[in-house]
Motif scaffolding. Structure first.
Motif, PDB file in Angstrom:
ATOM      1  N   LEU B 322     -81.557 -20.024 -42.222  1.00  0.00           N
ATOM      2  CA  LEU B 322     -81.672 -21.042 -41.175  1.00  0.00           C
ATOM      3  C   LEU B 322     -81.556 -20.362 -39.810  1.00  0.00           C
ATOM      4  O   LEU B 322     -82.372 -20.585 -38.904  1.00  0.00           O
ATOM      5  CB  LEU B 322     -80.553 -22.081 -41.378  1.00  0.00           C
ATOM      6  CG  LEU B 322     -80.698 -23.375 -40.607  1.00  0.00           C
ATOM      7  CD1 LEU B 322     -81.928 -24.149 -41.076  1.00  0.00           C
ATOM      8  CD2 LEU B 322     -79.448 -24.238 -40.813  1.00  0.00           C
ATOM      9  N   GLU B 575     -90.958 -29.005 -43.809  1.00  0.00           N
ATOM     10  CA  GLU B 575     -89.590 -28.542 -44.116  1.00  0.00           C
ATOM     11  C   GLU B 575     -89.064 -27.635 -42.997  1.00  0.00           C
ATOM     12  O   GLU B 575     -87.921 -27.755 -42.556  1.00  0.00           O
ATOM     13  CB  GLU B 575     -89.591 -27.795 -45.452  1.00  0.00           C
ATOM     14  CG  GLU B 575     -88.196 -27.342 -45.897  1.00  0.00           C
ATOM     15  CD  GLU B 575     -88.211 -26.243 -46.954  1.00  0.00           C
ATOM     16  OE1 GLU B 575     -89.319 -25.864 -47.413  1.00  0.00           O
ATOM     17  OE2 GLU B 575     -87.118 -25.752 -47.290  1.00  0.00           O
ATOM     18  N   LYS B 579     -85.808 -28.637 -40.721  1.00  0.00           N
ATOM     19  CA  LYS B 579     -84.565 -27.864 -40.789  1.00  0.00           C
ATOM     20  C   LYS B 579     -84.256 -27.142 -39.483  1.00  0.00           C
ATOM     21  O   LYS B 579     -83.086 -26.965 -39.133  1.00  0.00           O
ATOM     22  CB  LYS B 579     -84.639 -26.844 -41.941  1.00  0.00           C
ATOM     23  CG  LYS B 579     -84.576 -27.517 -43.308  1.00  0.00           C
ATOM     24  CD  LYS B 579     -84.315 -26.524 -44.425  1.00  0.00           C
ATOM     25  CE  LYS B 579     -83.992 -27.250 -45.728  1.00  0.00           C
ATOM     26  NZ  LYS B 579     -84.286 -26.432 -46.905  1.00  0.00           N
TER      27      LYS B 579
END
Lengths: 599, 599
Positions: B322, B575, B579
């Motif tokens: 991330l 996605e 995120k």
């Protein structure tokens, strides 16, 4: 095939154990191999089947005082449990629990483990030797095979007639092939090569024989040298007169039994001799070591030369596939009409009737010699046994409400065929169409593959499996095998499968492509064509189709096909129709037109 | 990195040849390996680079009186000819013309061939031993390395600080890992294991170090026993105080240099000791044989245990991806804006500026430690060199009319990242978009694969290559490598590639997927994500994505994509957007929204 009715398995195993005990052996390694390490063995050599009842085409047993451990591969897991169900047996997977591991776990220190040195290749021998070392057991070569000692009605060794294979079909003289081989020996810095594989020898010497079913080749051995000459160890009474009369000078005949003694006589200490460590008897290596030769283990020098077909052989393969396609189409038309009609009349077609029918249709084709293997004619759940064989006692009916599978091929003057089709008449089990569509996608994925030079069979196997994997399905057999030219339908060295196979796929090789899917007791699906490998303009390789026979489309979920898949089947069917039509009766022409219609 | 300015390659090679001659050696085997056989070696151990100038991450030389034969793999064929262009060198492919074959062809009877027994793994040693046997040459172990003898300004061995790796990141204590290892030794019927791989040891003992660039692990060796205890051979002055103070009882410290003598002292004749034949020095095997131990060669017991990540490690990998995704996105937004703007202003962005930029952005992320390898920041034709590295002298400009490639990753407290993206600004060379679309299809093919247990990396490599093969294209590097958890970015034992790799892909392993396409002097394309392997409900395995960074879509030929491919990129981008968005500045959010828009 074997008449073992006179003695029960229990009696045979008891007799063998007594024989082993007399020889002070604690175990005996009993492979299916004969001295030629091929897939087909003569009745004389069916020792594994005699002792255990297992009739599959590959396997091994280890017989001890307590158990008979049986090792077969994924194709035979169901069959072996049917054929060898007694309390004598323990069952193991030939690759996942290999016999040498079993031996290492079960043998005790000091055990004497017998083996027949003519029936075990060096690489297998070495695996057992390492296992025995581990537990301090000894491998003991047996001069005579202990099974033969307890087999009173053992059939005689085969004495099939050997004749010349003409240049018009082989495309290259044996003299030229021997000179090529001599040059290869020079490159390998070897003085001799010993070969024991019947198909290699038949190819090298341009002869064909009849010692084992389906494979037109003789049992013999050769010793070939760098001078372009060869010693051929073969029973000379097998040779037909015209071959004997015309035998060229570069072929020297020696009796079959003179093989090992002659090696020891002809080869001197320090000479370098090539053998194939996977496909020759360890007895050859032992004999060569005995006379002080340097043994060079190199897999498949002749095997590879034979596998890369010349242009005459390839044209022959294409020609015989035209004839075979006619037989397939006539069969398919007959089956489609006859299965529902005869079921309605209360007299359904049986599996054996169907396999007899395609044989009858093939017999009508010019140049047909024999089937290339025992047809797999399997209705409904029988098709889930990948190597099912009918018998007078096992002969199910082909009913319209069940699918049917036929895997069948022929030996022709000009080559060898092998194909599988899956058929449906009316209804299918739940899940059949989904699986059939996935098998078709798998087949299509490999048929249309292009790949660079240096690609090997294990690299591309998963490309075929992926459409099945997508659905959580798979098949427990290889994806493709090499095919001989009027020789073995399962030919080394190339194959497409999961196991590592360090053989580059080369232009001129012929392979099958045959994905499948099997649900035990329920159904089995397989689609198989033969292909030749061709080089394309940009240097990439591709598969060129050989097999000409309609593929049933009624079980395809057309909405699940990609545009490329749909176009491919239509263009394949257009080719099949165009090539076969001129050779068919009008009624069959009409049937074929419908069977090959665009989807 | 190395200061070889003071001596020319010619001088160094001449000095080494004199040294070899004094030692009566006809040849010396000079691998890139140090005693730990890893990819990254400390300046002290960069002997191959010192002698030859070759700075790639894998390779080997054989130095004789006449030539320096250099062996590198496909990735380095261009680079090695640039770096080692002198008349001293002959160039060979590490796999296609391996060094032992070269030796067998070039060595003469009686040759003395030197090697450093700490720098050659047993399997490499055995290959050379067989080659030497063939030509009746002798391998001669060198007590001291002859390169060190002619390297006056050789850097000192590394002395990086070692600290504890906390349980919150490792997920399992070293005590528990040692007990697991003891149980594994019991299963293998072994008394000890010797391990020399820095990442295995760092993982086992839950420590991290700083002896080589990019890889936070120390140089050390271990001897672990069935009692759950371990002897750690490491310079104790490297250990930071808190680690020294808290060192648990099951870890016994011994000096680094005491390694081989201690093995000989601690291990008695007949004891069974596991080593990894691919990744340990042959000196270990020789020492064990010296003391009469039974050496059990088993690849990767610890390597495999480490490769299958536990749930804490996997969560850490997801977490650091991330952060890394934020850095990638900020970089990508910066690059897209800055390359055209700065070019317009007559002050174009350079390759080094770009690699510095992503490092700066990563440094701003919490938990960031260092780059995980030397970024490959490559404009235009430089991207065709798969392992290109910039230098002050080699620093091309990133111009809008050329594509650009960045392969870059980071070490974070919680794990390791590695990704590659290919970028375009305005125009592209002829054929780029077609190749980019094929590379994307290749990437997609593997990212979406489901496969059964027992599948190995070499089985699925061609699934990735097929879209390129369809166009007659390919790439000469592997398709995927294992990735460590705050350890080596190239981690053993799993990998996806053409070479046989008998390691089952298992849930918990982390791999890269990175197909590419390269046209020498023209352009290079690669798309790379990391994935973890997960087990799905039906028992099949699949890849779960880790990397979060937009993939450029402007170079995709959308009409050539399948519906599934189009849907996949859209859902991947959804996605990524979901995120990353919460962690971005508004301007970058806006950029990302556009970059991840549906196609």
């Amino acid at each position: 095939m074997l008449d073992t009715a006179r003695r029960s398995t229990a009696e045979i195993i008891a007799a063998l154990r007594e024989e082993l005990s007399e020889r002070a052996l604690d175990a005996f390694i009993l492979p299916r191999f004969d001295a030629h390490q091929g897939e087909y063995v003569a009745p004389h050599d069916q020792r594994l089947a005699y002792v255990t009842g297992f009739t599959g085409s590959a396997g091994m047993a280890i017989v001890t005082a307590k158990t008979v451990a049986l090792f077969v591969d994924g194709r035979y897991q169901v069959q072996v449990r049917n054929e060898c169900a007694g309390p004598f047996f323990s069952h193991h997977h030939l690759f996942n629990e290999p016999p040498e591991s079993w031996l290492a776990q079960n043998a005790q220190k000091g055990w004497q483990v017998g083996y027949d040195a003519m029936h075990l290749p060096p690489n297998w021998f070495d695996r057992f030797a390492r296992a025995c070392d581990k537990v301090e057991a000894q491998l003991v070569a047996q001069i005579s095979n202990p099974v033969d000692a307890v087999w009173p009605d053992q059939p005689a060794p085969p004495m099939g007639r050997i004749s010349a294979f003409p240049l018009q079909f082989s495309g290259r003289s044996s003299k030229d092939k021997l000179l090529d081989l001599a040059a290869a020996l020079e490159r390998e810095n070897a003085d001799f090569i010993v070969d024991t594989q019947p198909d290699n020898i038949a190819w090298l010497l341009n002869v064909r024989g009849a010692d084992v079913a389906f494979n037109p080749m003789p049992h013999s051995f050769v010793l070939a040298g760098r001078d372009g000459k060869v010693v051929w160890f073969v029973a000379s009474q097998k040779l037909d007169d015209s071959l004997l009369d015309s035998l060229p000078d570069h072929i020297e005949l020696q009796p079959f039994d003179a093989f090992l003694p002659t090696l020891e006589k002809r080869i001197s200490a320090g000479q370098r001799v090539l053998i194939d460590p996977d496909f020759s008897p360890v007895a050859v290596r032992q004999a060569l070591e005995e006379c002080g030769a340097t043994v060079l283990c190199k897999p498949g020098l002749l095997t590879l030369a034979k596998a890369v077909k010349n242009s005459v052989e390839l044209q022959g393969m294409r020609n015989c596939h035209l004839d075979d396609g006619v037989a397939w189409t006539e069969f398919h038309a007959w089956l489609s009409e006859t299965v529902p009609a005869r079921a309605k009349a209360g007299n359904p077609v049986s599996e054996r009737e169907a396999e007899d029918k395609i044989l009858e249709l093939r017999r009508a084709r010019p140049g047909f010699i024999s089937e290339s293997f025992n047809s797999i004619s399997a209705a409904a759940g029988n098709a889930a046994m990948c190597h099912y064989a009918t018998s007078p006692e096992r002969n199910a009916l082909i009913l319209p409400e069940n699918p049917y599978l036929l895997d069948s091929g022929g030996q022709y003057e000009t080559g060898t065929t092998d194909a599988t089709r899956s058929f449906s008449f009316a209804t299918r089990p739940e899940g059949y169409d989904r699986a059939y569509t996935a098998v078709f996608k798998a087949f299509h994925a490999l048929m249309t593959l292009r790949f660079p030079k240096g690609t090997q069979g294990h690299h591309i196997d998963a490309i075929c499996r992926r459409p099945l994997w997508d659905l959580g399905l798979d098949y427990d057999h290889g994806t493709g095998h090499g095919v001989g030219h009027q020789l073995s339908v399962h030919e080394q060295p190339q194959r497409i499968g999961k196991p590592y196979n360090p053989v580059d796929l080369k232009p001129g090789m012929v392979l099958s492509i045959e994905p499948g899917y099997y649900e035990a007791e329920n159904f089995g699906i397989r689609i198989e064509n033969l292909v030749e490998i061709v080089e394309e303009e940009d240097g990439f390789l591709a598969f060129r189709n050989l097999t000409l026979a309609p593929i049933e489309t009624r079980m395809l979920l057309i909405e699940d096909l990609t545009e490329l898949e749909r176009q491919w089947i239509n263009s394949y069917h257009a080719e099949v129709h165009k090539k076969l039509c001129p050779h068919l009766e009008p009624a069959t022409q009409r049937w074929l037109k419908e069977a090959t219609a665009d989807i």
